[in-house]
Every structure is written in structure tokens, then in C-alpha cells.
Design a protein around this motif. Structure first.
Motif, PDB file in Angstrom:
ATOM      1  N   LYS A 299       1.161  -1.146   0.104  1.00 42.49           N
ATOM      2  CA  LYS A 299       0.174  -0.050  -0.288  1.00 42.49           C
ATOM      3  C   LYS A 299       1.606   0.992  -0.262  1.00 42.49           C
ATOM      4  CE  LYS A 299      -3.347   2.623   2.549  1.00 42.49           C
ATOM      5  NZ  LYS A 299      -2.758   3.106   1.220  1.00 42.49           N
ATOM      6  N   ASP A 300       1.877   1.278   0.647  1.00 47.43           N
ATOM      7  CA  ASP A 300       2.796   2.868   0.989  1.00 47.43           C
ATOM      8  C   ASP A 300       3.360   3.196  -0.644  1.00 47.43           C
ATOM      9  OD1 ASP A 300       2.954   3.050   3.611  1.00 47.43           O
ATOM     10  OD2 ASP A 300       4.134   0.928   3.848  1.00 47.43           O
ATOM     11  N   PHE A 301       4.075   1.370  -0.740  1.00 44.33           N
ATOM     12  CA  PHE A 301       4.295   2.006  -2.684  1.00 44.33           C
ATOM     13  C   PHE A 301       2.830   2.496  -3.586  1.00 44.33           C
ATOM     14  CE2 PHE A 301       7.695  -0.476  -0.694  1.00 44.33           C
ATOM     15  CZ  PHE A 301       9.455  -0.663  -1.906  1.00 44.33           C
ATOM     16  N   ASP A 302       1.901   1.567  -3.849  1.00 41.97           N
ATOM     17  CA  ASP A 302       0.354   2.148  -3.919  1.00 41.97           C
ATOM     18  C   ASP A 302       0.553   4.295  -4.108  1.00 41.97           C
ATOM     19  OD1 ASP A 302      -0.232  -0.385  -5.543  1.00 41.97           O
ATOM     20  OD2 ASP A 302      -1.543  -0.916  -4.009  1.00 41.97           O
ATOM     21  N   ASP A 303       1.138   4.394  -2.737  1.00 41.60           N
ATOM     22  CA  ASP A 303       0.442   5.640  -2.536  1.00 41.60           C
ATOM     23  C   ASP A 303       1.369   6.380  -2.791  1.00 41.60           C
ATOM     24  OD1 ASP A 303      -1.510   4.896  -1.043  1.00 41.60           O
ATOM     25  OD2 ASP A 303      -0.520   5.002   1.317  1.00 41.60           O
ATOM     26  N   VAL A 304       2.887   6.024  -3.197  1.00 43.81           N
ATOM     27  CA  VAL A 304       4.216   6.768  -3.615  1.00 43.81           C
ATOM     28  C   VAL A 304       3.603   6.599  -5.018  1.00 43.81           C
ATOM     29  CG1 VAL A 304       6.434   6.694  -4.118  1.00 43.81           C
ATOM     30  CG2 VAL A 304       5.390   6.223  -1.534  1.00 43.81           C
ATOM     31  N   TYR A 305       3.431   5.547  -5.477  1.00 41.61           N
ATOM     32  CA  TYR A 305       3.160   6.004  -6.961  1.00 41.61           C
ATOM     33  C   TYR A 305       1.956   6.583  -7.512  1.00 41.61           C
ATOM     34  CZ  TYR A 305       2.633   3.776 -12.157  1.00 41.61           C
ATOM     35  OH  TYR A 305       2.207   4.561 -13.388  1.00 41.61           O
ATOM     36  N   ALA A 306       1.125   6.656  -6.379  1.00 38.01           N
ATOM     37  CA  ALA A 306      -0.247   7.561  -7.406  1.00 38.01           C
ATOM     38  C   ALA A 306       0.339   9.390  -6.952  1.00 38.01           C
ATOM     39  CB  ALA A 306      -1.250   7.152  -5.547  1.00 38.01           C
ATOM     40  N   LEU A 307       1.028   9.915  -6.075  1.00 35.66           N
ATOM     41  CA  LEU A 307       2.036  10.774  -5.763  1.00 35.66           C
ATOM     42  C   LEU A 307       2.848  11.046  -6.372  1.00 35.66           C
ATOM     43  CD1 LEU A 307       1.403  12.528  -3.437  1.00 35.66           C
ATOM     44  CD2 LEU A 307       3.622  11.859  -1.981  1.00 35.66           C
ATOM     45  N   LEU A 308       3.495  10.415  -6.829  1.00 39.50           N
ATOM     46  CA  LEU A 308       4.387  11.019  -7.675  1.00 39.50           C
ATOM     47  C   LEU A 308       3.693  10.778  -9.515  1.00 39.50           C
ATOM     48  CD1 LEU A 308       7.167   8.106  -7.359  1.00 39.50           C
ATOM     49  CD2 LEU A 308       7.621  10.639  -7.341  1.00 39.50           C
ATOM     50  N   ASP A 309       2.249   9.669 -10.101  1.00 43.98           N
ATOM     51  CA  ASP A 309       2.064   9.795 -11.014  1.00 43.98           C
ATOM     52  C   ASP A 309       1.097  11.421 -10.872  1.00 43.98           C
ATOM     53  OD1 ASP A 309       0.994   8.834 -13.383  1.00 43.98           O
ATOM     54  OD2 ASP A 309      -1.179   8.638 -12.457  1.00 43.98           O
ATOM     55  N   GLU A 310       0.787  11.703 -10.274  1.00 43.41           N
ATOM     56  CA  GLU A 310      -0.084  13.318 -10.143  1.00 43.41           C
ATOM     57  C   GLU A 310       1.491  14.372 -10.488  1.00 43.41           C
ATOM     58  OE1 GLU A 310      -2.451  15.898  -7.028  1.00 43.41           O
ATOM     59  OE2 GLU A 310      -2.113  13.567  -6.659  1.00 43.41           O
ATOM     60  N   VAL A 311       1.791  14.447  -9.328  1.00 39.79           N
ATOM     61  CA  VAL A 311       3.050  15.048 -10.289  1.00 39.79           C
ATOM     62  C   VAL A 311       3.949  16.003 -11.461  1.00 39.79           C
ATOM     63  CG1 VAL A 311       4.978  14.417  -9.104  1.00 39.79           C
ATOM     64  CG2 VAL A 311       4.755  16.585  -8.609  1.00 39.79           C
ATOM     65  N   CYS A 312       3.870  13.164 -11.945  1.00 39.63           N
ATOM     66  CA  CYS A 312       4.880  13.728 -13.389  1.00 39.63           C
ATOM     67  C   CYS A 312       3.463  14.339 -13.995  1.00 39.63           C
ATOM     68  CB  CYS A 312       5.293  11.971 -13.214  1.00 39.63           C
ATOM     69  SG  CYS A 312       6.802  11.669 -12.382  1.00 39.63           S
ATOM     70  N   GLU A 313       2.258  14.288 -13.874  1.00 36.78           N
ATOM     71  CA  GLU A 313       1.277  14.462 -14.967  1.00 36.78           C
ATOM     72  C   GLU A 313       1.684  16.234 -15.376  1.00 36.78           C
ATOM     73  OE1 GLU A 313      -0.602  14.092 -18.043  1.00 36.78           O
ATOM     74  OE2 GLU A 313      -0.448  12.494 -17.025  1.00 36.78           O
ATOM     75  N   LYS A 314       1.642  17.385 -14.280  1.00 35.33           N
ATOM     76  CA  LYS A 314       1.865  17.958 -14.102  1.00 35.33           C
ATOM     77  C   LYS A 314       3.777  18.300 -14.455  1.00 35.33           C
ATOM     78  CE  LYS A 314      -1.139  18.696 -10.578  1.00 35.33           C
ATOM     79  NZ  LYS A 314      -1.284  19.104  -8.178  1.00 35.33           N
ATOM     80  N   ILE A 315       4.594  18.193 -14.393  1.00 32.81           N
ATOM     81  CA  ILE A 315       5.250  17.711 -14.579  1.00 32.81           C
ATOM     82  C   ILE A 315       5.764  17.906 -16.381  1.00 32.81           C
ATOM     83  CG2 ILE A 315       8.126  17.631 -15.076  1.00 32.81           C
ATOM     84  CD1 ILE A 315       7.719  16.364 -11.885  1.00 32.81           C
ATOM     85  N   ALA A 316       5.277  16.903 -16.870  1.00 26.26           N
ATOM     86  CA  ALA A 316       4.844  16.373 -18.676  1.00 26.26           C
ATOM     87  C   ALA A 316       4.562  17.588 -18.908  1.00 26.26           C
ATOM     88  CB  ALA A 316       4.856  15.389 -18.451  1.00 26.26           C
ATOM     89  N   SER A 317       3.669  18.080 -18.334  1.00 24.19           N
ATOM     90  CA  SER A 317       2.099  18.970 -18.886  1.00 24.19           C
ATOM     91  C   SER A 317       3.122  20.110 -19.231  1.00 24.19           C
ATOM     92  CB  SER A 317       1.277  19.150 -18.310  1.00 24.19           C
ATOM     93  OG  SER A 317       0.507  19.517 -18.598  1.00 24.19           O
ATOM     94  N   GLU A 318       3.790  20.950 -18.196  1.00 22.56           N
ATOM     95  CA  GLU A 318       4.847  22.168 -17.995  1.00 22.56           C
ATOM     96  C   GLU A 318       6.235  22.034 -19.545  1.00 22.56           C
ATOM     97  OE1 GLU A 318       4.302  24.853 -16.501  1.00 22.56           O
ATOM     98  OE2 GLU A 318       2.840  23.998 -16.673  1.00 22.56           O
ATOM     99  N   LEU A 319       6.532  21.157 -19.517  1.00 25.52           N
ATOM    100  CA  LEU A 319       7.549  20.547 -19.588  1.00 25.52           C
ATOM    101  C   LEU A 319       7.553  20.957 -21.804  1.00 25.52           C
ATOM    102  CD1 LEU A 319       9.883  17.764 -18.318  1.00 25.52           C
ATOM    103  CD2 LEU A 319      10.836  20.453 -18.069  1.00 25.52           C
ATOM    104  N   LYS A 320       6.096  19.408 -21.857  1.00 28.31           N
ATOM    105  CA  LYS A 320       5.560  19.656 -22.987  1.00 28.31           C
ATOM    106  C   LYS A 320       5.244  20.848 -23.847  1.00 28.31           C
ATOM    107  CE  LYS A 320       3.186  16.357 -22.151  1.00 28.31           C
ATOM    108  NZ  LYS A 320       2.424  15.012 -22.756  1.00 28.31           N
ATOM    109  N   LYS A 321       4.836  22.608 -22.833  1.00 27.77           N
ATOM    110  CA  LYS A 321       5.064  23.242 -23.465  1.00 27.77           C
ATOM    111  C   LYS A 321       5.738  24.339 -24.657  1.00 27.77           C
ATOM    112  CE  LYS A 321       1.089  24.723 -20.126  1.00 27.77           C
ATOM    113  NZ  LYS A 321       0.974  25.537 -19.243  1.00 27.77           N
TER     114      LYS A 321
END
Length: 151
Positions: free
Chosen positions: A129-151
Motif C-alpha cells: 500500500k505504501d508503494f501504491d501511495d507513492v506511485y499515486a503521488l508521483l503519477d500526479e506530480v509527473c503529470e504536471k511536470i510532463a504537461s509543463e515540459l511539453k509546453k
């Protein structure tokens, strides 16, 4: 080509997940993503089996990654260095040669919403569950980072 490095302590839990997640969200012809650890505990090994399982459950294969230690030359080889927590930040900045090196280093959650923690918790001593929680947190922030980088 923009080069991005993800850094945690051992390069077996958080940074391999962040590496795989961000890499999956960016075009490979424009971005390169890698990961490293500030410690030398697991050099040459695969990511933690729980990180591999969590990534696989989310459609990612991170078994091509091998753990390595952060090196001073990474400041020359990468444009952005995302660290998972304050301790990693301090360890990476200690190796910096100048303010240009330091300017490349960011806490990965630094630009996330104020409701998220400022550090990615280390799931190593936890359960799946801790790994799943970390994945969800990283997935959310990486989505924001990718969106910014692709601009």
C-alpha cells in the motif's frame, strides 16, 4: 533534448518509479529520463521488487533500470534534477560546484499543490500500500511536470 534525473536515497524505490512514470508521459525523441541514488547501497541492481510490481500493476515496466549512485558529472549531463526529499536535496547540493549546479536541483513536490506533502515518503520499510501511495503521488506530480515540459 531535455535530460531529467530523478534522485532518492538508494535508487530502488522512489526514483525508479518517478523515472518510469515521467518517461512514460514524455516523447522519447525530446526527453531523456534517468534515475540515481545518493547512496551506493544497490549499485547495478534492479529496482526493489515492490517498485517493479507496483509499476507493472500500473502498466509500466521498469526492469530495464539499474541502480546507480549520483555523481558530480550528473550536473553536466542533466538539465533538471528532481529529488524526493530534503535529505536527498542536501546530499545532491553538497556535490554542486556552483550556483548553476544548485539551480538544477528541485524537490519533486515543490511545485505541487499546497495540500500535498513536500517530500515523497520512502516506502522501503512499508508494505505494498505504501508503494501504491507513492506511485499515486508521483503519477500526479509527473503529470504536471510532463504537461509543463511539453509546453
Amino acid at each position: 533534448m531535455t535530460r531529467i534525473l530523478m534522485v532518492c536515497l538508494g535508487n530502488i524505490c522512489r526514483s525508479p518509479l518517478a523515472h518510469g512514470i515521467l518517461e512514460s508521459k514524455l516523447p522519447a525523441d525530446k526527453f531523456e529520463v534517468d534515475s540515481a541514488g545518493t547512496g551506493n547501497y544497490h549499485i547495478g541492481k534492479l529496482p526493489d521488487h515492490r517498485s517493479i510490481a507496483t509499476a507493472k500493476a500500473n502498466g509500466l515496466d521498469i526492469t530495464n533500470q539499474r541502480c546507480r549512485q549520483f555523481e558530480r558529472s550528473d550536473f553536466d549531463n542533466f538539465d533538471i534534477i528532481y529529488v524526493m526529499d530534503q535529505s536527498n536535496y542536501e546530499n545532491v547540493v553538497k556535490l554542486a560546484r556552483d550556483t548553476n549546479d544548485i539551480s538544477k536541483v528541485k524537490l519533486i513536490l515543490e511545485d505541487a499543490s499546497s495540500t500535498t506533502p513536500q517530500e515523497v515518503p520512502d516506502p522501503y520499510w512499508g508494505d505494498s500500500k505504501d508503494f501504491d501511495d507513492v506511485y499515486a503521488l508521483l503519477d500526479e506530480v509527473c503529470e504536471k511536470i510532463a504537461s509543463e515540459l511539453k509546453k
